[in-house]
Design an enzyme around this catalytic site. Structure first.
Site, PDB file in Angstrom:
ATOM      1  N   SER A   1       0.900  -1.133   0.105  1.00 58.64           N
ATOM      2  CA  SER A   1       0.019   0.131  -0.020  1.00 58.64           C
ATOM      3  C   SER A   1       0.674   1.338  -0.011  1.00 58.64           C
ATOM      4  CB  SER A   1      -0.948  -0.146   1.190  1.00 58.64           C
ATOM      5  OG  SER A   1      -2.216   0.640   0.890  1.00 58.64           O
TER       6      SER A   1
ATOM      7  N   LYS B   1       4.100   2.100  -2.377  1.00 60.38           N
ATOM      8  CA  LYS B   1       4.595   3.158  -3.077  1.00 60.38           C
ATOM      9  C   LYS B   1       6.012   3.699  -2.762  1.00 60.38           C
ATOM     10  CE  LYS B   1      -0.032   5.217  -1.919  1.00 60.38           C
ATOM     11  NZ  LYS B   1      -1.173   4.797  -2.711  1.00 60.38           N
TER      12      LYS B   1
ATOM     13  N   TRP C   1     -10.449   0.016  -4.808  1.00 55.05           N
ATOM     14  CA  TRP C   1      -9.729   1.384  -4.402  1.00 55.05           C
ATOM     15  C   TRP C   1      -8.463   1.462  -4.986  1.00 55.05           C
ATOM     16  CZ3 TRP C   1     -11.400   5.994  -3.269  1.00 55.05           C
ATOM     17  CH2 TRP C   1     -10.665   6.879  -2.724  1.00 55.05           C
TER      18      TRP C   1
ATOM     19  N   HIS D   1      -7.815  -5.682   0.781  1.00 50.68           N
ATOM     20  CA  HIS D   1      -6.409  -5.197   0.876  1.00 50.68           C
ATOM     21  C   HIS D   1      -5.734  -5.399   2.075  1.00 50.68           C
ATOM     22  CE1 HIS D   1      -4.138  -1.427   0.069  1.00 50.68           C
ATOM     23  NE2 HIS D   1      -4.290  -1.196   1.420  1.00 50.68           N
TER      24      HIS D   1
HETATM   25  C1  GCU Z   1      -5.497   4.619   1.659  1.00 52.89           C
HETATM   26  C2  GCU Z   1      -4.823   5.240   0.640  1.00 52.89           C
HETATM   27  C3  GCU Z   1      -4.021   4.433  -0.339  1.00 52.89           C
HETATM   28  C4  GCU Z   1      -3.243   3.868   0.510  1.00 52.89           C
HETATM   29  C5  GCU Z   1      -3.664   2.974   1.491  1.00 52.89           C
HETATM   30  C6  GCU Z   1      -2.634   2.311   2.612  1.00 52.89           C
HETATM   31  O1  GCU Z   1      -6.378   3.731   1.261  1.00 52.89           O
HETATM   32  O2  GCU Z   1      -6.039   6.011  -0.094  1.00 52.89           O
HETATM   33  O3  GCU Z   1      -3.553   5.316  -1.197  1.00 52.89           O
HETATM   34  O4  GCU Z   1      -2.481   2.942  -0.306  1.00 52.89           O
HETATM   35  O5  GCU Z   1      -4.479   3.811   2.389  1.00 52.89           O
HETATM   36  O6  GCU Z   1      -1.673   2.681   2.657  1.00 52.89           O
HETATM   37  O7  GCU Z   1      -3.253   1.405   3.182  1.00 52.89           O
END
Ligand code: GCU
Length: 406
Positions: free
Chosen positions: A246, A250, A337, A387
């Site tokens: 997540s 990134k 998402w 997720h």
């Molecule tokens: C939120 C956010 C995402 C990110 C995620 C996470 O959902 O919008 O961009 O990847 O958190 O880090 O779990």
């Protein structure tokens, strides 16, 4: 669970493939002057240009200056995991910035006679949450509140092992790999003022629209842990993989893109600003991420909120920066998402760059059915479920490492 700012998905977000719209992606093999990139030597230049474009427009500039580090081993247990592993805890201090908190690294090493390949990934809630091992000190750093496990931004005993399920340490070690992790908040706590008292308060230039953001700092921190690992004889420094889930995924991608010492990169559901194409209107958007998490990216990124088509790059080019090294992009089908299809397409559009190196990236243009890993040097799966990081994901990453990070 670890949202700092609650997501309030409004206006309506698109989850309808028919409404994604049409878009033209920038071509990784056409440089900023419009010249085609034909050789590996051309790509070496284009690579620098792309890193610069991501720095100027998305993540901000990573400060170039070398920072003097001091490594202090704080604990070693030579019979951790019931004698299976050596567990080491090492703190990384910044010699010129003694007020900055250390990065506290937790390492599990297989008991091998040779140096091991390693997975290096930051964790969301402190080293104490990666394992139930009660001898690991409870982190005293700022944490996002999560009910009983974190009260007034401090971890409680209830946090121990909270995310152990996401870190199958025993399986990893049994397969011959080391696991290296640290709390991402050691580098920068994940909230808009988290930069204060951390690395971005001493490096960078806050007056600039391309000053680095938190993702840039986390990526930088991963490289500092890598600096330490260069000194660790039990680690094979040529086989260290950057991994992240997540938001930390990134950061793992941006770290691997900039720092070619990472032998491979694994992105687990990194989504928007990670592996997913920004130009697709599906799931999270550039505008949403910049609004929910203003501290993650550089200020200039916000100017694209309503003009994503004006971005000089798209995320497939971030993924292409990993070439010719192995890359794994993973999605989950209940995590729309993150835009699984957008992540697949990001991976797919790296193909011409890997081809320059005589390698096949994904080798397919067909979005796979669930739980069907595809690809060659670049791999992809869309597993069932939400997720998360699951055993299924790790099974694929271990096989990927066995086959490609040798
Ligand atoms: C939120 C956010 C995402 C990110 C995620 C996470 O959902 O919008 O961009 O990847 O958190 O880090 O779990």
């Amino acid at each position: 669970v670890h949202l700092v700012n609650a997501q309030t998905p409004e206006p309506v977000f698109n989850y309808d493939e028919a409404k994604v719209g049409t878009y033209t992606l920038p071509d990784p093999l056409i440089d900023a002057k419009g010249k085609p990139v034909k050789t590996r030597a051309d790509w070496a230049n284009r690579r620098k240009e792309l890193i610069q474009l991501f720095a100027e427009n998305v993540y901000g500039q990573t400060p170039k200056q070398a920072v003097k580090l001091r490594f202090q081993t704080t604990a070693v247990d030579s019979s951790a995991l019931n004698g299976l592993a050596i567990r080491k805890q090492v703190s990384i201090f910044f010699i010129d910035y003694p007020k900055l908190p250390s990065i506290d690294v937790l390492i599990y090493l297989p008991k091998n006679n040779r140096a091991s390949a390693a997975f290096l990934g930051l964790n969301f809630c402190g080293n104490h949450c990666v394992t139930t091992d009660a001898t690991i000190p409870l982190s005293t750093r700022w944490m996002a509140n999560t009910g009983e496990a974190t009260i007034t931004n401090q971890a409680t005993g209830k946090a121990r092992g909270m995310q152990a399920r996401r870190w199958p340490v025993e399986t990893i070690v049994k397969r011959g790999y080391a696991l290296v992790t640290a709390y991402y908040g050691d580098i920068e706590p994940d909230h808009p003022k988290g930069w204060q008292g951390h690395i971005r308060s001493v490096l960078g230039d806050t007056t600039q629209p391309d000053n680095w953001g938190a993702i840039g700092a986390w990526a930088w921190g991963m490289s500092r842990i890598l600096d330490y690992l260069q000194t660790e004889p039990k680690i094979d420094t040529k086989r260290i993989m950057s991994i992240g889930h997540s938001r930390i995924g990134k950061a793992a991608l941006w770290a691997g893109a900039q720092d070619e010492r990472f032998a491979a990169v694994i992105s687990n559901e990194s989504g928007e600003g990670g592996a997913a194409l920004s130009r697709r209107w599906y799931g999270e958007t550039v505008e949403r991420i910049n609004t929910s998490f203003p501290h993650w990216f550089c200020v200039r990124y916000k100017t694209y909120n309503k003009h994503v088509v004006d971005l000089p790059i798209d995320q497939h080019e971030l993924l292409a920066l990993i070439a010719p090294r192995p890359l794994y992009v993973a999605s989950a089908s209940d995590d729309q998402w993150s835009d699984p299809k957008g992540e697949f397409l990001g991976a797919m559009h790296t193909e011409p760059v890997y081809k320059l190196y005589g390698k096949t990236a994904l080798g397919t243009t067909t979005f796979p059915t669930v739980n069907q890993p595809v690809g060659q040097t670049v791999r992809y799966h869309d597993r069932t479920g939400k997720h998360d990081v699951t055993d299924y994901d790790w099974e694929q990453y271990l096989r990927f490492a066995d086959e490609l990070v040798r």
